[in-house]
Design an enzyme around this catalytic site. Sequence first.
Site, mmCIF file in Angstrom:
data_model
loop_
_atom_site.group_PDB
_atom_site.id
_atom_site.type_symbol
_atom_site.label_atom_id
_atom_site.label_comp_id
_atom_site.label_asym_id
_atom_site.label_seq_id
_atom_site.Cartn_x
_atom_site.Cartn_y
_atom_site.Cartn_z
ATOM 1 N N ASP A 72 0.850 -1.202 0.000
ATOM 2 C CA ASP A 72 0.000 0.000 0.000
ATOM 3 C C ASP A 72 0.878 1.242 0.000
ATOM 4 O O ASP A 72 2.078 1.171 0.268
ATOM 5 C CB ASP A 72 -0.986 0.007 1.179
ATOM 6 C CG ASP A 72 -0.314 -0.355 2.480
ATOM 7 O OD1 ASP A 72 0.824 0.106 2.695
ATOM 8 O OD2 ASP A 72 -0.918 -1.092 3.285
ATOM 9 N N ASP A 74 1.355 5.206 1.283
ATOM 10 C CA ASP A 74 0.984 6.331 2.131
ATOM 11 C C ASP A 74 1.553 7.588 1.502
ATOM 12 O O ASP A 74 2.654 7.578 0.946
ATOM 13 C CB ASP A 74 1.558 6.147 3.545
ATOM 14 C CG ASP A 74 0.957 4.938 4.239
ATOM 15 O OD1 ASP A 74 -0.242 4.671 4.004
ATOM 16 O OD2 ASP A 74 1.668 4.246 4.982
ATOM 17 N N ASP A 148 9.253 6.317 12.849
ATOM 18 C CA ASP A 148 9.895 5.395 13.783
ATOM 19 C C ASP A 148 11.348 5.048 13.434
ATOM 20 O O ASP A 148 12.250 5.248 14.233
ATOM 21 C CB ASP A 148 9.052 4.130 13.994
ATOM 22 C CG ASP A 148 8.494 3.528 12.710
ATOM 23 O OD1 ASP A 148 8.892 3.973 11.618
ATOM 24 O OD2 ASP A 148 7.679 2.580 12.810
#
Length: 466
Positions: A72, A74, A148
């Site tokens: 996917d 983003d 992160d």
Amino acid sequence: MIKKLIRKILGVKGKEAPSGPVILGPQQHGIDPRLLSNNAVRVTSTLQEAGYQAFVVGGAVRDLLLGVKPKDFDIATNATPEQVKRLFRRAFIIGKRFQIVHVMFGQDLLEVTTFRGPAVDNAPKDEHGRVLRDNTFGTQAEDAERRDFTINAMYYNPATQEVLDYHGGIEDIRAKTLRIIGVPEARYREDPVRMLRVVRFAAKLQFAIEQHTAAPIRVMAPLINNVPAARVFDEMLKLLMSGHALACLQQLRKEGLHHGLLPLLDVVLEQPLGFKFVTLALDSTDRRIHAGKTVSPGFLFASLLWHQVLEKWNAYLAAGEFAIPALHQAADDVLDSQTEKLALQRKIGSDMRDIWSMQPRFERRTGKNPYKLLEHTRFRAGYDFLLLRCASGEIDTELGQWWTAFYEGDETARETLIAGLQSQSQGGGGAKRKRPPRRAPRNREGGNGGGGGGDSAPAPAHSDGE
Ligand code: ATP
Ligand code: MG
């Protein structure tokens, strides 16, 4: 700020304190633009034409750099959620903790996120320091700093084909290293789920966890208990469905993170039978994912928790309960405790119950029983589960083989199979053991292993309907 200043004075070239992004052109990063989805390009170009900045970001850039087609995409932008929403016909603002926009094209969903700023000091936190809510927007550099890991903090602009790298992500990708951005302890405290994420990425990408990133995990692991169960469950599901579930669980154990995630999973893994069963289940899940097949979460969790059910089932049997009600009670006990801790969704729970409660029915092979079972809507999952039980040595492989022959056989073959069993039991001999009526399961504590290792059983597949 002060940290940056000190680093500047000391001349430390830390990955945590970049002055600006390193910008790489197509020759340097080598991304194949064909791996990009048309819809991702559509979203970034629509935003850019409206005067905003827009990039593919996060895991998609990481995967593109690794030459893998992202599952996917983003998108990160400096447009606010409202501004994004206005540009697309089917766009929905979602999320409380942080608002994002879901842009839909048919079935395809893209997440568009506004650059996030540093968490404000007075952002609401729980008593352990976990940030509960913050919706501050920021610059791209600030957005990168909040991500992160260095390899998840790169931005790709499809229009210019440039990658913007703020934290040495490219270098870490090349060195196959997972490195957290910022001070590890602080980042784990803000969001303990990052400890699970690092483990998942390490196992999935086969990257090493950089020493300072790994060091605090063992000590800080208990913080995961304060994260809402639903979020841990989502992350566990991602981990188990990553195609590297087995490696992930091994890594979890290695980092001391398996306790409390799936309650009693550690206990299960320490029992020889349970361990073999879980290993086989995860291995087959991984293989299915690599083969592009679907995996049902119900099957997966039914497998992970089966030995807990078995243990309780045996306890109820020992207390004099009949087999079927005993199994239902055992299933209830396990599901009740797990529903709370694991936030198991109702549908998953009912799939698990179906799979478990079908098991004793495989033992009833006379008359119309096998035909009825074949018509069960979840037969395939129950049968795959039975094969796992055979393969793990929990039950006699003969049962699995019989069912395979029955399942695959035509009408005559099926009749012969049933007749064969009847004559065997009338002859009173052979392989079939006499059991007290309505008393199951066949493996009492420690298991009677039946035919032993059971490696000859076919590898189980598992979902309803291939
Ligand atoms: P996957 O391949 O599993 O989708 P991903 O890196 O894309 O991996 P997502 O959960 O889709 O993972 O998150 C997208 C991006 O959002 C990440 O790459 C990272 O930059 C950022 N992100 C996600 N979760 C966190 C978190 N807990 N803390 C900080 N940044 C995060
Ligand atoms: Mg992603």
